[in-house]
Motif scaffolding. Structure first.
Motif, PDB file in Angstrom:
ATOM      1  N   LEU A 275       0.842  -1.188   0.000  1.00 58.75           N
ATOM      2  CA  LEU A 275       0.000   0.000   0.000  1.00 58.75           C
ATOM      3  C   LEU A 275       0.879   1.241   0.000  1.00 58.75           C
ATOM      4  CD1 LEU A 275      -2.875  -0.738   2.552  1.00 58.75           C
ATOM      5  CD2 LEU A 275      -3.093  -0.375   0.101  1.00 58.75           C
ATOM      6  N   ASP A 276       0.538   2.183  -0.832  1.00 58.75           N
ATOM      7  CA  ASP A 276       1.209   3.483  -0.816  1.00 58.75           C
ATOM      8  C   ASP A 276       0.533   4.325   0.261  1.00 58.75           C
ATOM      9  OD1 ASP A 276       2.145   6.064  -1.238  1.00 58.75           O
ATOM     10  OD2 ASP A 276       2.220   5.837  -3.416  1.00 58.75           O
ATOM     11  N   LEU A 277       1.176   4.457   1.410  1.00 61.47           N
ATOM     12  CA  LEU A 277       0.554   5.140   2.542  1.00 61.47           C
ATOM     13  C   LEU A 277       0.380   6.636   2.286  1.00 61.47           C
ATOM     14  CD1 LEU A 277       2.261   3.350   5.571  1.00 61.47           C
ATOM     15  CD2 LEU A 277       0.101   2.824   4.413  1.00 61.47           C
ATOM     16  N   VAL A 278       1.235   7.216   1.447  1.00 62.23           N
ATOM     17  CA  VAL A 278       1.058   8.627   1.085  1.00 62.23           C
ATOM     18  C   VAL A 278      -0.217   8.790   0.264  1.00 62.23           C
ATOM     19  CG1 VAL A 278       2.019  10.565  -0.225  1.00 62.23           C
ATOM     20  CG2 VAL A 278       3.517   9.155   1.201  1.00 62.23           C
ATOM     21  N   ALA A 279      -0.412   7.891  -0.712  1.00 64.77           N
ATOM     22  CA  ALA A 279      -1.635   7.951  -1.524  1.00 64.77           C
ATOM     23  C   ALA A 279      -2.867   7.701  -0.670  1.00 64.77           C
ATOM     24  CB  ALA A 279      -1.557   6.932  -2.660  1.00 64.77           C
ATOM     25  N   LEU A 280      -2.765   6.762   0.263  1.00 65.36           N
ATOM     26  CA  LEU A 280      -3.900   6.461   1.133  1.00 65.36           C
ATOM     27  C   LEU A 280      -4.276   7.696   1.962  1.00 65.36           C
ATOM     28  CD1 LEU A 280      -5.431   3.748   1.460  1.00 65.36           C
ATOM     29  CD2 LEU A 280      -4.145   3.413   3.576  1.00 65.36           C
ATOM     30  N   ALA A 281      -3.258   8.358   2.537  1.00 62.41           N
ATOM     31  CA  ALA A 281      -3.521   9.565   3.339  1.00 62.41           C
ATOM     32  C   ALA A 281      -4.090  10.676   2.462  1.00 62.41           C
ATOM     33  CB  ALA A 281      -2.234  10.030   4.010  1.00 62.41           C
ATOM     34  N   TYR A 282      -3.531  10.830   1.253  1.00 63.55           N
ATOM     35  CA  TYR A 282      -4.033  11.864   0.352  1.00 63.55           C
ATOM     36  C   TYR A 282      -5.507  11.660   0.041  1.00 63.55           C
ATOM     37  CZ  TYR A 282      -5.350  13.960  -4.064  1.00 63.55           C
ATOM     38  OH  TYR A 282      -6.049  14.621  -5.043  1.00 63.55           O
ATOM     39  N   ALA A 327     -10.467  12.286  12.028  1.00 63.24           N
ATOM     40  CA  ALA A 327      -9.504  11.714  12.966  1.00 63.24           C
ATOM     41  C   ALA A 327      -8.682  10.611  12.312  1.00 63.24           C
ATOM     42  CB  ALA A 327     -10.232  11.171  14.194  1.00 63.24           C
ATOM     43  N   ILE A 328      -9.314   9.771  11.482  1.00 62.94           N
ATOM     44  CA  ILE A 328      -8.601   8.688  10.806  1.00 62.94           C
ATOM     45  C   ILE A 328      -7.610   9.252   9.795  1.00 62.94           C
ATOM     46  CG2 ILE A 328      -8.902   6.753   9.205  1.00 62.94           C
ATOM     47  CD1 ILE A 328     -11.527   6.125  10.691  1.00 62.94           C
ATOM     48  N   ALA A 329      -8.001  10.290   9.067  1.00 67.82           N
ATOM     49  CA  ALA A 329      -7.080  10.921   8.110  1.00 67.82           C
ATOM     50  C   ALA A 329      -5.872  11.512   8.833  1.00 67.82           C
ATOM     51  CB  ALA A 329      -7.809  11.996   7.313  1.00 67.82           C
ATOM     52  N   HIS A 330      -6.098  12.180   9.948  1.00 66.29           N
ATOM     53  CA  HIS A 330      -4.982  12.739  10.714  1.00 66.29           C
ATOM     54  C   HIS A 330      -4.042  11.627  11.179  1.00 66.29           C
ATOM     55  CE1 HIS A 330      -6.679  16.617  10.495  1.00 66.29           C
ATOM     56  NE2 HIS A 330      -7.409  16.623  11.601  1.00 66.29           N
ATOM     57  N   ARG A 331      -4.612  10.508  11.612  1.00 67.03           N
ATOM     58  CA  ARG A 331      -3.792   9.401  12.077  1.00 67.03           C
ATOM     59  C   ARG A 331      -2.924   8.842  10.946  1.00 67.03           C
ATOM     60  NH1 ARG A 331      -7.677   6.782  14.704  1.00 67.03           N
ATOM     61  NH2 ARG A 331      -8.078   5.158  13.163  1.00 67.03           N
ATOM     62  N   GLY A 332      -3.503   8.729   9.775  1.00 67.57           N
ATOM     63  CA  GLY A 332      -2.730   8.261   8.622  1.00 67.57           C
ATOM     64  C   GLY A 332      -1.610   9.218   8.256  1.00 67.57           C
TER      65      GLY A 332
END
Length: 337
Positions: A275-282, A327-332
């Protein structure tokens, strides 16, 4: 659309008779969804067959019917809900200012109303993996938009921010909307900034683009008895990194799908893959930005009903609850920084 469109039942019945050969039917409006440009109905035929009718107002892109039909019929992905053909083998018709598509009626509930079983979570992962791995014919692929990490949503929110600073008048719903916005203004600034920051990083990477539903929240996954499952509402198809869809698994949209155990079951079906965690957060931040803009547009739309505007305000407020999407986006974001 939570209130029925200004369209006589006789006109609906005539169109269904002309296009699909359906006669002697019963039509029931279903107050579902926050999209003020779409209306849906249950249609019951005299032989006992039930159908789901969707009317769309405004721009209509053919891929919203052609791609699901290809995925379901040509690729054999049964979980994809595909439109039924008309008597002259078209997948949609245009009448009375709407584009019409008719589907089989799925007897069940959506993922907001009913928790997915363990087999359904795994089946959802299997289906989404097959969708992402599907090689579309060139004509279909060329008809889909490609991910550009566009600034449209962010700029739209910023326009409203400037407008709110200059002062806005309105009714009681507007006053409550503006009070909530002011209370969360600093956090909204952070959300927009981080979305832009992450987009600038992703623009430097050549992504692998796959067919994405792009609105795969629990409301667009129908679940029934015997572990049946169907993915519906393909209005926002796009070629994008797989994280465009995967952000919903564990993303908490609608305050569901936010449990680690559910994610684990999903990925049993989806299979391994980085998983691309940057893409997931974006994508999680960008989804919030998009929703904020749509809530603003709805709030100040003179044609929107009181019910739709109240629902929009409620949904916006819920996004900032503990454990919800913000909150989930901030955590990511914290995980990658």
């Amino acid at each position: 659309m939570l209130t029925p469109p200004d369209l006589p039942r006789e006109a609906i019945a005539q169109c269904l008779a002309d296009a699909y050969g359906l006669r002697d039917i019963r039509i029931e409006f279903l107050p579902l969804g926050a999209d003020v440009n779409s209306a849906v109905f249950r249609v019951d035929a005299s032989d006992g067959t039930a159908y789901f009718l969707k009317l769309r107002r405004g721009d209509f892109d053919k891929p919203v019917v052609t791609v699901p039909a290809f995925l379901h019929r040509d690729k054999g992905i049964e979980a994809v809900m595909a439109p039924l053909p008309t008597t002259n083998l078209q997948l949609s018709v245009q009448a009375h200012g709407f584009d019409w598509a008719l589907y089989p009626f799925f007897d069940g509930s959506n993922g907001f109303e009913r928790t997915l079983t363990d087999p359904q979570w795994t089946a959802l992962g299997t289906a989404l993996s097959a969708i992402h791995e599907a090689e579309l014919p060139e004509a279909l692929s060329a008809s889909l938009p490609k991910e550009r990490y566009d600034h449209h949503w962010r700029e739209g929110v910023r326009r409203y921010q400037r407008r709110f600073i200059n002062g806005v008048k309105g009714d009681g719903i507007v006053e409550r909307f503006l009070a909530f916005w002011e209370e969360h203004a600093e956090e909204i600034d952070t959300i927009v900034y981080r979305s832009e920051q992450l987009a600038s990083i992703l623009l430097e990477r050549p992504p692998r683009l796959v067919p994405c539903h792009s609105d795969l929240h629990a409301g667009n996954v129908l679940v029934g008895d015997d572990d049946r499952l169907s993915i519906v509402d393909w209005d926002t198809l796009i070629l994008a990194p797989k994280e465009r869809d995967l952000m919903f698994i564990g993303g908490g949209v609608g305050h569901v799908w936010n449990q680690p155990r559910e994610e684990a079951l999903f990925y049993e079906g989806y299979g391994p893959g980085d998983l691309d965690l940057v893409a997931l957060a974006y994508y999680r931040y960008e989804r919030i930005v998009k929703d904020l803009l749509e809530y603003c547009d709805q709030m100040f739309d003179a044609a929107a009903s009181t019910e739709d505007r109240e629902e929009g305000l409620r949904q916006m407020q819920s996004q900032f609850l503990p454990g919800d999407v913000v909150a989930i986006a901030h955590r990511g974001y914290d995980d990658i920084t």
